[in-house]
Write a protein that holds these residues in place. Sequence first.
Motif, PDB file in Angstrom:
ATOM      1  N   ASP A  83      12.389 114.106   0.106  1.00 48.34           N
ATOM      2  CA  ASP A  83      13.041 113.557  -1.065  1.00 48.34           C
ATOM      3  C   ASP A  83      14.443 113.343  -0.757  1.00 48.34           C
ATOM      4  O   ASP A  83      14.988 112.619  -1.307  1.00 48.34           O
ATOM      5  CB  ASP A  83      13.084 115.023  -2.243  1.00 48.34           C
ATOM      6  CG  ASP A  83      11.716 114.638  -2.930  1.00 48.34           C
ATOM      7  OD1 ASP A  83      11.070 113.792  -2.759  1.00 48.34           O
ATOM      8  OD2 ASP A  83      11.138 115.829  -3.442  1.00 48.34           O
ATOM      9  N   GLY A 199      15.952 107.046  -4.243  1.00 48.40           N
ATOM     10  CA  GLY A 199      14.442 106.946  -3.931  1.00 48.40           C
ATOM     11  C   GLY A 199      14.226 105.849  -3.319  1.00 48.40           C
ATOM     12  O   GLY A 199      13.262 105.783  -2.447  1.00 48.40           O
ATOM     13  N   ARG A 202      15.614 105.792   0.633  1.00 46.67           N
ATOM     14  CA  ARG A 202      14.851 106.626   1.561  1.00 46.67           C
ATOM     15  C   ARG A 202      14.234 105.615   2.566  1.00 46.67           C
ATOM     16  O   ARG A 202      14.035 105.909   3.859  1.00 46.67           O
ATOM     17  CB  ARG A 202      13.996 107.566   0.770  1.00 46.67           C
ATOM     18  CG  ARG A 202      14.467 108.787   0.066  1.00 46.67           C
ATOM     19  CD  ARG A 202      13.388 109.355  -0.394  1.00 46.67           C
ATOM     20  NE  ARG A 202      12.533 108.779  -1.347  1.00 46.67           N
ATOM     21  CZ  ARG A 202      11.393 109.136  -1.528  1.00 46.67           C
ATOM     22  NH1 ARG A 202      10.853 110.114  -1.203  1.00 46.67           N
ATOM     23  NH2 ARG A 202      10.573 108.379  -2.824  1.00 46.67           N
TER      24      ARG A 202
END
Length: 231
Positions: A83, A199, A202
Motif C-alpha cells: 500500500d 493508489g 504505486r
Amino acid sequence: MNSRYWSTDRLAELLADRLGWPPPVDCSLDESGPFTRDELAGGIDRDRFLAAVRRLNTGPGGEPWLDEPRLAQVWDAVTRIGDGLSSGNEDFFKLLLSGVVVDAPPWMQGARTRVVRLVAWDDPDANDWLVATHVPIRRPGYTGVPTVELDFVVLCNGIPFVVGACSGPDRTDGVTGAIDRLRVLSGERRLVPDRSVPGLFRYVQLLVAVDDERAKLGTVTSLPEHFAEWR
C-alpha cells in the motif's frame, strides 16, 4: 483553449507523432474518454490490462491460453502490491521485470506453473499504448478534494507508466511548480485539502514535469533536486 493546457496538448501530440502512437485522447470531464473517473482510481485500467496480457501471452500454437481463472491470478498479483507509495512501486517494478507466476493449464506440457509477462519488452509496438490528457481521477474514500485531474498519462497495457504535469504560459512557477504538483498528487508532499491519489502512483514508473522551455524526469520517490533534465 485554456492556456494552462497548451503545453499538455502539445507534448501529448509530440509523443504520439514521434513514437507512432495513436493520437492523444482528451479525458476532460466534458469529453468522452476511454475510461471513467473511477476506472483509474485504483491504479490500472483493468479491462485494457487484462486484454493486453491475454493477447501478449500465447501458447505453443500462438494462441492465447490465459483463461478467466488465470487472468484472475494475474490481477490478484498486481493489486496485492504494498500500500505504501515506495514499497508498492518497488513491488510492482519487480513484477514488470519478472512477470507473474500462475498455474499452468492441464494441457500444457512441462512445468506446473507458467510466467505471464505484463509488458512485451522485446517488442514495444506489440503493447497497447494510450496517451491521455486532462485525466480525471475520483478519490473514493479520501478526505479533501473528491476528484483531481492529471495533465497527461501514458498508459502501457492499461498501466499508468508515465504521469506528467505541465506549466503553461499563464503560470509563473515553471517546471519547479510542475514537479511540486506531481509530488502533491503522489502523496509525497501533503497539502490540506489532500489531493493525492497514491493508489495510482504505486504503478507509475516515470514522472515528467514540463514548462514551455524545459522538461525534467523523476520517479515517484524523487526529491525535486533529483529530477534530471530531459534532453
